[in-house]
Design a protein around this motif. Structure first.
Motif, PDB file in Angstrom:
ATOM      1  N   ALA A 132       0.831  -1.208   0.000  1.00 33.84           N
ATOM      2  CA  ALA A 132       0.000   0.000   0.000  1.00 33.84           C
ATOM      3  C   ALA A 132       0.866   1.258   0.000  1.00 33.84           C
ATOM      4  O   ALA A 132       0.556   2.236  -0.689  1.00 33.84           O
ATOM      5  CB  ALA A 132      -0.932   0.000   1.213  1.00 33.84           C
ATOM      6  N   ILE A 133       1.970   1.237   0.743  1.00 30.47           N
ATOM      7  CA  ILE A 133       2.845   2.415   0.775  1.00 30.47           C
ATOM      8  C   ILE A 133       3.512   2.624  -0.591  1.00 30.47           C
ATOM      9  O   ILE A 133       3.600   3.746  -1.085  1.00 30.47           O
ATOM     10  CB  ILE A 133       3.902   2.278   1.883  1.00 30.47           C
ATOM     11  CG1 ILE A 133       3.208   2.311   3.240  1.00 30.47           C
ATOM     12  CG2 ILE A 133       4.926   3.408   1.803  1.00 30.47           C
ATOM     13  CD1 ILE A 133       4.139   2.083   4.399  1.00 30.47           C
ATOM     14  N   GLY A 134       3.958   1.538  -1.208  1.00 30.58           N
ATOM     15  CA  GLY A 134       4.536   1.651  -2.544  1.00 30.58           C
ATOM     16  C   GLY A 134       3.544   2.260  -3.531  1.00 30.58           C
ATOM     17  O   GLY A 134       3.897   3.122  -4.334  1.00 30.58           O
ATOM     18  N   LEU A 135       2.278   1.824  -3.436  1.00 29.82           N
ATOM     19  CA  LEU A 135       1.255   2.361  -4.336  1.00 29.82           C
ATOM     20  C   LEU A 135       0.995   3.834  -4.059  1.00 29.82           C
ATOM     21  O   LEU A 135       0.761   4.628  -4.967  1.00 29.82           O
ATOM     22  CB  LEU A 135      -0.052   1.577  -4.179  1.00 29.82           C
ATOM     23  CG  LEU A 135      -0.017   0.115  -4.602  1.00 29.82           C
ATOM     24  CD1 LEU A 135      -1.360  -0.544  -4.337  1.00 29.82           C
ATOM     25  CD2 LEU A 135       0.353  -0.005  -6.071  1.00 29.82           C
ATOM     26  N   MET A 136       1.037   4.179  -2.771  1.00 33.38           N
ATOM     27  CA  MET A 136       0.822   5.573  -2.403  1.00 33.38           C
ATOM     28  C   MET A 136       1.932   6.456  -3.002  1.00 33.38           C
ATOM     29  O   MET A 136       1.676   7.560  -3.499  1.00 33.38           O
ATOM     30  CB  MET A 136       0.816   5.631  -0.872  1.00 33.38           C
ATOM     31  CG  MET A 136       0.219   6.856  -0.302  1.00 33.38           C
ATOM     32  SD  MET A 136       1.565   7.834   0.347  1.00 33.38           S
ATOM     33  CE  MET A 136       0.948   9.443   0.017  1.00 33.38           C
ATOM     34  N   ILE A 137       3.159   5.961  -2.977  1.00 33.68           N
ATOM     35  CA  ILE A 137       4.274   6.708  -3.570  1.00 33.68           C
ATOM     36  C   ILE A 137       4.090   6.801  -5.091  1.00 33.68           C
ATOM     37  O   ILE A 137       4.343   7.852  -5.695  1.00 33.68           O
ATOM     38  CB  ILE A 137       5.623   6.055  -3.190  1.00 33.68           C
ATOM     39  CG1 ILE A 137       5.819   6.149  -1.677  1.00 33.68           C
ATOM     40  CG2 ILE A 137       6.786   6.730  -3.913  1.00 33.68           C
ATOM     41  CD1 ILE A 137       7.030   5.384  -1.161  1.00 33.68           C
ATOM     42  N   SER A 138       3.594   5.733  -5.693  1.00 29.06           N
ATOM     43  CA  SER A 138       3.307   5.790  -7.132  1.00 29.06           C
ATOM     44  C   SER A 138       2.232   6.834  -7.445  1.00 29.06           C
ATOM     45  O   SER A 138       2.321   7.533  -8.460  1.00 29.06           O
ATOM     46  CB  SER A 138       2.845   4.420  -7.644  1.00 29.06           C
ATOM     47  OG  SER A 138       3.941   3.527  -7.707  1.00 29.06           O
ATOM     48  N   GLY A 139       1.229   6.927  -6.587  1.00 26.98           N
ATOM     49  CA  GLY A 139       0.192   7.954  -6.770  1.00 26.98           C
ATOM     50  C   GLY A 139       0.790   9.346  -6.698  1.00 26.98           C
ATOM     51  O   GLY A 139       0.462  10.231  -7.501  1.00 26.98           O
ATOM     52  N   THR A 140       1.688   9.542  -5.735  1.00 20.47           N
ATOM     53  CA  THR A 140       2.374  10.829  -5.599  1.00 20.47           C
ATOM     54  C   THR A 140       3.169  11.142  -6.866  1.00 20.47           C
ATOM     55  O   THR A 140       3.144  12.261  -7.379  1.00 20.47           O
ATOM     56  CB  THR A 140       3.333  10.782  -4.392  1.00 20.47           C
ATOM     57  OG1 THR A 140       2.603  10.343  -3.248  1.00 20.47           O
ATOM     58  CG2 THR A 140       3.943  12.141  -4.123  1.00 20.47           C
ATOM     59  N   TYR A 141       3.853  10.126  -7.370  1.00 23.68           N
ATOM     60  CA  TYR A 141       4.677  10.293  -8.571  1.00 23.68           C
ATOM     61  C   TYR A 141       3.805  10.678  -9.774  1.00 23.68           C
ATOM     62  O   TYR A 141       4.168  11.552 -10.559  1.00 23.68           O
ATOM     63  CB  TYR A 141       5.419   8.974  -8.822  1.00 23.68           C
ATOM     64  CG  TYR A 141       6.315   8.958 -10.036  1.00 23.68           C
ATOM     65  CD1 TYR A 141       7.570   9.571 -10.002  1.00 23.68           C
ATOM     66  CD2 TYR A 141       5.926   8.306 -11.201  1.00 23.68           C
ATOM     67  CE1 TYR A 141       8.393   9.543 -11.110  1.00 23.68           C
ATOM     68  CE2 TYR A 141       6.750   8.270 -12.310  1.00 23.68           C
ATOM     69  CZ  TYR A 141       7.983   8.892 -12.259  1.00 23.68           C
ATOM     70  OH  TYR A 141       8.806   8.856 -13.355  1.00 23.68           O
ATOM     71  N   THR A 142       2.646  10.041  -9.889  1.00 19.67           N
ATOM     72  CA  THR A 142       1.739  10.375 -11.001  1.00 19.67           C
ATOM     73  C   THR A 142       1.332  11.841 -10.962  1.00 19.67           C
ATOM     74  O   THR A 142       1.400  12.543 -11.971  1.00 19.67           O
ATOM     75  CB  THR A 142       0.481   9.472 -10.938  1.00 19.67           C
ATOM     76  OG1 THR A 142       0.883   8.128 -11.208  1.00 19.67           O
ATOM     77  CG2 THR A 142      -0.560   9.887 -11.958  1.00 19.67           C
ATOM     78  N   ILE A 143       0.912  12.314  -9.785  1.00 16.50           N
ATOM     79  CA  ILE A 143       0.488  13.714  -9.683  1.00 16.50           C
ATOM     80  C   ILE A 143       1.690  14.645  -9.871  1.00 16.50           C
ATOM     81  O   ILE A 143       1.581  15.714 -10.480  1.00 16.50           O
ATOM     82  CB  ILE A 143      -0.228  13.974  -8.337  1.00 16.50           C
ATOM     83  CG1 ILE A 143      -1.449  13.050  -8.204  1.00 16.50           C
ATOM     84  CG2 ILE A 143      -0.670  15.427  -8.220  1.00 16.50           C
ATOM     85  CD1 ILE A 143      -2.461  13.183  -9.316  1.00 16.50           C
TER      86      ILE A 143
END
Lengths: 214, 172
Positions: B117-128
């Protein structure tokens, strides 16, 4: 998460079978006053401290479930607290209350935006909001990372997940059905029997609550 | 047809949202911008921003996507698709959870899914970040917000609005 004691009147006046209208009103308040993603902190304020519907331990238990199942954490919290208080009808009114203020506001803004989307000021304003949101998201990532990156298997899974989604652009369902079971297997019951309860979840004592603590 | 498509996309996103809404931002952008050509990157970014300035959960942006693509009915379909599956899952697991208390895998699942979940959250940050850090001004806004929040507990809603105002004034 900080552990101040409950408001003194919370336990004496608590009513563990509140009316559906009361549940709705409490969740409308939490949903309507939380800006910048702090809905969970507001929920704690209302549910634990003001209403006394849950104690701190019960709140953390609900957070554990909310963070493990898919979905928005504040919405999952609404489902669980509503369900525990009044069953399915309680869960429904809690979720509707949590979502109603934001839904009305976001649609009002959407209609304003759709008629002004060629205005450069509007476009730059929204661009700045997204940039500031990156700072906010990065803060949460840094603060979660401080707890999580120190331990090797965790850090590796975080890094592999990020790499798979953002660099290799593997689709999310594929990432979840491969990395999810692998990661769960790494923490299989026999792997580390000495773990302490309460140290497991990265989120629940994490930065979100500190960020929004008042 | 489009309504059915909206329903399928957002109900899939709903069940994939591990650890909160930010996890599905990369997939949502990919589906709506690249795969289905429903939105441009600029529209996706603007709709994301609208979701940041309203109270409550941040991901109410999905309602705006539904409205943009298929009017009020589209908004309703997306709302149902995005919230009902998670509602059913959360309700079911809530009722099972206590019974699963003695099941040793419960803790393994909780513990194992957290770093994903944390990895995905960082990916979300990267997308934005990829969508919004487009010039010096926006990079500075993001870094200043990060620095302020690491230094003090300030209501981030205020900082998000300030970021918008600063970007608007400096871009004039």
């Amino acid at each position: 998460m900080d552990t101040e004691t409950q408001a003194p009147n919370a336990t004496s006046e608590r009513n563990l079978r509140p009316s559906l209208l009361k549940i709705f009103r409490v969740f409308v308040s939490a949903g309507g006053l939380s800006f910048g993603g702090g809905a969970v902190a507001y929920l704690r304020e209302y549910i634990v401290r003001e209403q006394g519907w849950l104690d701190d331990e019960g709140f953390l238990g609900a957070m554990e479930i909310s963070e493990t199942v898919p979905g928005l954490i504040a919405v999952n919290m609404s489902v669980i607290v509503g369900d525990n208080l009044r069953g399915v009808p309680g869960a429904i009114v809690a979720v509707l209350g949590m979502l109603l203020p934001g839904s009305i506001s976001v649609m009002a803004l959407a209609i304003l935006y759709q008629s002004n989307n060629s205005n450069p000021d509007v476009r730059h304003f929204l661009l700045g909001i997204a940039a500031a949101a990156v700072g906010l998201l990065a803060t949460v990532a840094v603060q979660l990372g401080r707890r999580q990156f120190g331990k090797l298997p965790d850090a590796a899974i975080v890094a592999i997940t990020f790499f798979a989604v953002s660099i290799l652009k593997i689709s999310l369902p594929v990432v979840l059905v491969t990395l999810g079971p692998i990661s769960v297997w790494l923490y299989r019951p026999s792997a580390s029997p000495e773990r302490q309860p309460g140290e497991h979840l990265p989120f629940h004592r994490g930065p979100r609550h500190h960020l929004f603590r008042r | 047809m489009r309504l059915l498509h909206l329903f399928l996309v957002f109900s899939l996103l709903s069940v994939l949202a591990l650890g909160g809404g930010n996890s599905i931002l990369p997939e949502m952008r990919y589906m709506t911008v690249n795969r289905l050509n429903w939105l441009t990157d600029a529209q996706f970014r603007s709709i994301y921003s609208l979701g940041q300035v309203v109270p409550g959960p941040n991901m109410l942006m999905v309602l705006v996507i539904g409205h943009q693509l298929a009017g009020w009915l589209g908004m309703a379909v997306v709302g149902i698709a995005f919230f009902v599956p998670d509602f059913i899952i959360a309700l079911s697991i809530n009722r099972l959870w206590i019974r699963l208390g003695g099941w040793p895998w419960r803790m393994s699942i909780q513990r194992g899914l957290a770093p994903v979940a944390i990895g995905l959250m960082i990916s979300g940050t990267y997308t934005i970040a990829r969508l919004s850090l487009v010039n010096v001004t926006t990079v500075v806004i993001a870094l200043v917000v990060l620095a302020i929040l690491l230094w003090r507990h300030i209501n981030p809603g205020i900082l998000v609005l300030a970021g918008g105002a600063v970007c608007m004034l400096l871009s004039r």
